[in-house]
Design a protein around this motif. Structure first.
Motif, PDB file in Angstrom:
ATOM      1  N   UNK A  29      43.602  48.108  62.207  1.00 26.87           N
ATOM      2  CA  UNK A  29      43.781  47.320  63.417  1.00 26.87           C
ATOM      3  C   UNK A  29      43.259  45.896  63.236  1.00 26.87           C
ATOM      4  N   UNK A  30      42.415  45.712  62.216  1.00 27.00           N
ATOM      5  CA  UNK A  30      41.837  44.396  61.950  1.00 27.00           C
ATOM      6  C   UNK A  30      41.355  44.362  60.512  1.00 27.00           C
ATOM      7  N   UNK A  31      41.456  43.198  59.879  1.00 24.82           N
ATOM      8  CA  UNK A  31      40.979  43.021  58.508  1.00 24.82           C
ATOM      9  C   UNK A  31      40.148  41.740  58.448  1.00 24.82           C
ATOM     10  N   UNK A  32      38.949  41.847  57.910  1.00 26.67           N
ATOM     11  CA  UNK A  32      38.067  40.690  57.757  1.00 26.67           C
ATOM     12  C   UNK A  32      37.732  40.505  56.287  1.00 26.67           C
ATOM     13  N   UNK A  33      37.861  39.281  55.807  1.00 29.57           N
ATOM     14  CA  UNK A  33      37.503  38.946  54.435  1.00 29.57           C
ATOM     15  C   UNK A  33      36.463  37.835  54.450  1.00 29.57           C
ATOM     16  N   UNK A  34      35.420  37.972  53.651  1.00 30.26           N
ATOM     17  CA  UNK A  34      34.403  36.914  53.614  1.00 30.26           C
ATOM     18  C   UNK A  34      33.680  36.933  52.277  1.00 30.26           C
ATOM     19  N   UNK A  35      32.971  35.843  52.002  1.00 28.64           N
ATOM     20  CA  UNK A  35      32.104  35.766  50.824  1.00 28.64           C
ATOM     21  C   UNK A  35      30.920  36.682  51.058  1.00 28.64           C
ATOM     22  N   UNK A  36      30.756  37.676  50.172  1.00 25.34           N
ATOM     23  CA  UNK A  36      29.730  38.680  50.404  1.00 25.34           C
ATOM     24  C   UNK A  36      28.803  38.883  49.230  1.00 25.34           C
ATOM     25  N   UNK A  61      37.023  33.974  38.013  1.00 24.73           N
ATOM     26  CA  UNK A  61      38.423  34.215  38.337  1.00 24.73           C
ATOM     27  C   UNK A  61      38.851  33.663  39.681  1.00 24.73           C
ATOM     28  N   UNK A  62      40.034  34.105  40.124  1.00 25.81           N
ATOM     29  CA  UNK A  62      40.553  33.655  41.404  1.00 25.81           C
ATOM     30  C   UNK A  62      39.700  34.100  42.575  1.00 25.81           C
ATOM     31  N   UNK A  63      39.121  35.289  42.464  1.00 26.53           N
ATOM     32  CA  UNK A  63      38.248  35.772  43.536  1.00 26.53           C
ATOM     33  C   UNK A  63      37.020  34.884  43.671  1.00 26.53           C
ATOM     34  N   UNK A  64      36.414  34.545  42.538  1.00 32.17           N
ATOM     35  CA  UNK A  64      35.248  33.669  42.576  1.00 32.17           C
ATOM     36  C   UNK A  64      35.575  32.312  43.161  1.00 32.17           C
ATOM     37  N   UNK A  65      36.722  31.753  42.801  1.00 30.64           N
ATOM     38  CA  UNK A  65      37.130  30.454  43.338  1.00 30.64           C
ATOM     39  C   UNK A  65      37.321  30.529  44.855  1.00 30.64           C
ATOM     40  N   UNK A  66      37.877  31.642  45.332  1.00 29.23           N
ATOM     41  CA  UNK A  66      38.065  31.822  46.775  1.00 29.23           C
ATOM     42  C   UNK A  66      36.717  31.874  47.488  1.00 29.23           C
ATOM     43  N   UNK A  67      35.752  32.561  46.887  1.00 25.31           N
ATOM     44  CA  UNK A  67      34.424  32.670  47.495  1.00 25.31           C
ATOM     45  C   UNK A  67      33.753  31.303  47.606  1.00 25.31           C
ATOM     46  N   UNK A  68      33.859  30.495  46.567  1.00 24.69           N
ATOM     47  CA  UNK A  68      33.249  29.164  46.595  1.00 24.69           C
ATOM     48  C   UNK A  68      33.816  28.336  47.739  1.00 24.69           C
ATOM     49  N   UNK A  69      35.130  28.362  47.905  1.00 22.00           N
ATOM     50  CA  UNK A  69      35.751  27.599  48.989  1.00 22.00           C
ATOM     51  C   UNK A  69      35.364  28.154  50.349  1.00 22.00           C
ATOM     52  N   UNK A  70      35.228  29.472  50.460  1.00 22.83           N
ATOM     53  CA  UNK A  70      34.819  30.075  51.725  1.00 22.83           C
ATOM     54  C   UNK A  70      33.393  29.673  52.093  1.00 22.83           C
TER      55      UNK A  70
END
Length: 308
Positions: A29-36, A61-70
């Motif tokens: 019903x809901x999805x949350x993504x965050x730097x964890x 990798x791409x996941x790490x780059x996404x976390x930095x921007x978040x």
């Protein structure tokens, strides 16, 4: 100022479903993504009440780059040590019908000494210009000696900053022996550290960890609150009749509130009150350290501080 050692980051994904059943297909019903990961959760929690937070972490990798921007989007400045290994992903599934959280966490990847040395070097350069606190939370990446986090404690002390430690397992005894300014662990972790039963007297545990380390010691006890001692004053914090269904990140949010208040010069009772409110507010909302900051003020008024 608060500097955070981002030693085991992750992409945290929280799925909310109506009724989680093993072996079934679920449509969230809901999805949350965050730097964890514990350190990133702590950094975001501190930032939510205006702390100036800088994080030095290992990202891949791409996941790490996404976390930095978040993190940057949350107002946290970042120095990233790049590695070829993809940063891990951790998944939580919250069932509305049962109120139970199911968690699937990848292990932190193994890093070599060169990667760890790069993190330590970057952290040392940053601490030279950042008074205040260094927060070290989570476990060290596998492949490193048990003294790796203790080395970070000494690095902070040599730079003239206060060091907060929230770790567990084999890394905890060495980190405590390095004499940080603050030790924040839970009941189970403290019992393991001291070699005593987990259902023992929490006040006695806190006082013994203080005697061994000389640190301000805060032991959390889940919904039963927390005990803190600085060797002179010992207090207990409770927040009754408020329970949440999303415990992931509550201990990290607690630490974020605690260190932020200590960095601002607050006394122990004020810092512990904010920490309790942070941890509880986190448990009321899905996603680690994504709590409603306004709710913190309401909860703070309900925290009870008593001499222990």
């Amino acid at each position: 100022m608060i500097t955070v050692a981002g030693i085991s980051p992750s992409l945290d994904i929280t799925y909310r479903v109506d009724d989680f059943q093993l072996g079934e297909i679920h449509r969230p019903t809901d999805v949350l993504r965050c730097a964890g990961g514990k350190s990133l959760n702590m950094a975001r929690a501190a930032r939510r009440i205006g702390a100036e937070v800088h994080l030095v972490g290992i990202f891949g990798g791409g996941t790490g780059a996404w976390l930095v921007e978040a993190l940057k989007a949350d107002g946290i400045s970042v120095d990233a040590v790049d590695v070829p290994t993809e940063t891990r992903t951790c998944v939580s599934i919250a069932s509305a019908s049962s109120g139970v959280m199911t968690e699937v966490y990848e292990n932190a990847p193994t890093f070599d000494e060169a990667t760890w040395s790069a993190l330590v070097g970057e952290l040392g350069r940053d601490l030279a210009n950042r008074p205040g606190w260094l927060s070290i939370s989570g476990s060290a990446p596998s492949g490193l000696p048990d003294t790796a986090l203790a080395d970070l404690v000494r690095l902070g002390a040599d730079a003239g900053v206060k060091v907060a430690v929230d770790t567990h397992s084999a890394a905890l005894p060495a980190a405590v022996a390095a004499h940080p300014a603050l030790v924040k662990v839970n009941r189970s972790e403290a019992a393991t550290l001291l070699g005593v039963p987990a259902d023992g007297d929490l006040v006695a545990m806190a006082q013994q960890v203080h005697a061994d380390s000389g640190a301000l010691v805060v032991l959390t006890d889940g919904a039963d609150g927390a005990v803190a001692t600085d060797g002179t004053t010992t207090v207990r914090a409770t927040l009754e009749q408020v329970r949440g269904s999303y415990p992931v990140g509550s201990g990290d949010s607690f630490l974020g509130g605690l260190v932020t208040e200590l960095d601002r010069g607050a006394d122990l009772s004020v810092a512990l009150t904010t920490a309790m409110a942070f941890g509880t507010a986190n448990a009321l909302e899905p996603g680690p350290a994504l709590f409603d900051s306004e709710r913190v003020h309401e909860l703070s008024a309900a925290v009870r501080i008593t001499e222990a």
